[in-house]
Write a protein that holds these residues in place. Structure first.
Motif, mmCIF file in Angstrom:
data_model
loop_
_atom_site.group_PDB
_atom_site.id
_atom_site.type_symbol
_atom_site.label_atom_id
_atom_site.label_comp_id
_atom_site.label_asym_id
_atom_site.label_seq_id
_atom_site.Cartn_x
_atom_site.Cartn_y
_atom_site.Cartn_z
ATOM 1 N N SER A 98 30.679 -48.860 -18.253
ATOM 2 C CA SER A 98 31.431 -48.324 -17.121
ATOM 3 C C SER A 98 31.967 -46.930 -17.427
ATOM 4 O O SER A 98 32.216 -46.141 -16.506
ATOM 5 C CB SER A 98 32.580 -49.260 -16.746
ATOM 6 N N THR A 99 32.137 -46.614 -18.708
ATOM 7 C CA THR A 99 32.541 -45.258 -19.088
ATOM 8 C C THR A 99 31.500 -44.252 -18.634
ATOM 9 O O THR A 99 31.822 -43.131 -18.221
ATOM 10 C CB THR A 99 32.736 -45.163 -20.616
ATOM 11 N N ARG A 100 30.221 -44.632 -18.666
ATOM 12 C CA ARG A 100 29.125 -43.746 -18.260
ATOM 13 C C ARG A 100 28.647 -44.038 -16.833
ATOM 14 O O ARG A 100 27.615 -43.503 -16.412
ATOM 15 C CB ARG A 100 27.944 -43.915 -19.222
ATOM 16 N N ALA A 101 29.354 -44.882 -16.114
ATOM 17 C CA ALA A 101 28.887 -45.330 -14.800
ATOM 18 C C ALA A 101 28.724 -44.183 -13.809
ATOM 19 O O ALA A 101 27.805 -44.207 -12.976
ATOM 20 C CB ALA A 101 29.851 -46.367 -14.232
ATOM 21 N N LEU A 102 29.576 -43.178 -13.873
ATOM 22 C CA LEU A 102 29.500 -42.067 -12.928
ATOM 23 C C LEU A 102 28.599 -40.950 -13.445
ATOM 24 O O LEU A 102 27.803 -40.392 -12.680
ATOM 25 C CB LEU A 102 30.906 -41.519 -12.650
ATOM 26 N N THR A 103 28.711 -40.616 -14.713
ATOM 27 C CA THR A 103 27.910 -39.521 -15.261
ATOM 28 C C THR A 103 26.421 -39.863 -15.287
ATOM 29 O O THR A 103 25.581 -38.972 -15.156
ATOM 30 C CB THR A 103 28.375 -39.177 -16.687
ATOM 31 N N SER A 104 26.089 -41.140 -15.450
ATOM 32 C CA SER A 104 24.678 -41.521 -15.537
ATOM 33 C C SER A 104 24.038 -41.763 -14.175
ATOM 34 O O SER A 104 22.825 -41.956 -14.092
ATOM 35 C CB SER A 104 24.542 -42.785 -16.391
ATOM 36 N N GLN A 105 24.848 -41.766 -13.117
ATOM 37 C CA GLN A 105 24.326 -42.017 -11.770
ATOM 38 C C GLN A 105 24.790 -40.944 -10.797
ATOM 39 O O GLN A 105 25.034 -41.232 -9.622
ATOM 40 C CB GLN A 105 24.770 -43.400 -11.276
ATOM 41 N N SER A 106 24.901 -39.729 -11.277
ATOM 42 C CA SER A 106 25.450 -38.647 -10.458
ATOM 43 C C SER A 106 24.636 -38.400 -9.193
ATOM 44 O O SER A 106 25.199 -38.117 -8.124
ATOM 45 C CB SER A 106 25.535 -37.356 -11.285
ATOM 46 N N SER A 107 23.303 -38.506 -9.278
ATOM 47 C CA SER A 107 22.476 -38.244 -8.101
ATOM 48 C C SER A 107 22.714 -39.277 -7.007
ATOM 49 O O SER A 107 22.764 -38.943 -5.816
ATOM 50 C CB SER A 107 20.993 -38.234 -8.490
ATOM 51 N N LEU A 108 22.881 -40.547 -7.405
ATOM 52 C CA LEU A 108 23.158 -41.592 -6.423
ATOM 53 C C LEU A 108 24.545 -41.424 -5.819
ATOM 54 O O LEU A 108 24.733 -41.587 -4.609
ATOM 55 C CB LEU A 108 23.053 -42.969 -7.079
ATOM 56 N N ILE A 109 25.505 -41.085 -6.654
ATOM 57 C CA ILE A 109 26.891 -40.981 -6.204
ATOM 58 C C ILE A 109 27.059 -39.867 -5.174
ATOM 59 O O ILE A 109 27.812 -40.003 -4.204
ATOM 60 C CB ILE A 109 27.822 -40.765 -7.411
ATOM 61 N N THR A 110 26.368 -38.775 -5.380
ATOM 62 C CA THR A 110 26.526 -37.626 -4.488
ATOM 63 C C THR A 110 25.660 -37.724 -3.227
ATOM 64 O O THR A 110 25.817 -36.911 -2.311
ATOM 65 C CB THR A 110 26.173 -36.328 -5.236
#
Length: 282
Positions: A98-110
């Motif tokens: 979960s520490t990498r949950a946002l950095t590793s899925q940046s394309s999906l998040i944006t």
């Protein structure tokens, strides 16, 4: 009015997650598929790894140091260590990923129009799915090496509930802060090693607190620091499901529940506060 607004905001966040539960399910399935792709044993690795760890610790502490058999607070050490390791594996994997949950899925998040909280939550749920797959293993150990089901089996769903609250709250904090400070990811590698030995996973809590027959050598102030860790109460509940003698005191249980709820709400509040800054970084 501020308190009411915050409460309504949290309720709205929960409703948003519920409305997007199909997306959450898809993210969890995707996570599991990617993790075990091109693997011959596939999902069995979620059982092999904690079982391998449990076997090592059982050999070291159960055989070499003579803790095998029914001498861990009246319960079998094999059941004790297996239940502790599976619970910890869920916690360790969920916090690390979960520490990498946002950095590793940046394309999906944006690009995806869904609540951003869904991404760290998906990591916690995916790792819970692996833990759930290990529950039958613990049951088999309890039946063949312990003495079967106990009246304290109710402690297991309570442990799962509290651990979920704590992990989701930590996932919100770690995932968002790591985007702004990448040192968090490196720090977690050390924190995981410390936390493993800072909770009664492979040793009984009486080793720290002592009892009438065997007083503890741990200084009182250090016992206080140790007991401040909410995972002490959670791991005790996991053990207690198979051995009633491990049931935590009402004081410890209340403290653990309180910390888990506070971390969940503080994590959610911090995530929402940092959301715009996180999106700019991504």
């Amino acid at each position: 009015m501020t308190v009411i607004g915050r409460t309504l905001g949290k309720a709205t966040g929960v409703r948003a997650l519920w409305r997007n539960r199909s997306t959450l399910t898809t993210l969890v399935q995707r996570d599991l598929a990617v993790k075990y792709q091109r693997s011959v044993l596939g999902y069995f690795w979620s059982l092999i790894e904690p079982m391998g760890m449990a076997a090592i610790y059982y050999f070291v502490f159960g055989i070499l140091y003579g803790h095998s058999g029914k001498n861990v607070d009246g319960g079998d050490y094999a059941v004790f260590v297996v239940s502790g390791i599976f619970a910890w594996q869920w916690a360790s994997s969920a916090m690390s990923e979960s520490t990498r949950a946002l950095t590793s899925q940046s394309s999906l998040i944006t690009t995806m129009r869904v609540p951003r909280e869904i991404f760290p939550v998906a990591k916690v749920v995916a790792r819970f799915a692996e833990f759930a797959a290990g529950i039958p293993i613990i049951i088999l150990f309890a039946i063949f090496l312990g003495s079967g089901f106990k009246s304290s089996i109710w402690a297991l769903p309570l442990a799962i509930l509290l651990q979920t609250c704590l992990l989701v709250g930590l996932a919100f904090i770690l995932g968002s802060v790591n985007v702004l400070m990448r040192d968090v990811e490196r720090f977690m590698r050390l924190a995981m090693r410390v936390l493993f030995y800072a909770a009664p996973i492979i040793y009984p809590l009486t080793k720290v607190l002592g009892d009438d027959a065997n007083p503890s050598n741990v200084p009182g102030w250090l016992q206080g620091v140790y007991m401040a860790n909410p995972y002490v109460g959670i791991i005790q509940l996991h053990h207690a499901a198979w051995n009633p003698n491990e049931l935590p005191s009402w004081g410890l249980l209340g403290y653990t529940a309180g910390v888990c709820v506070v971390v969940l709400f503080l994590g959610w509040a911090l995530f929402k506060k940092l959301e715009n800054s996180v999106l700019k970084e991504l």
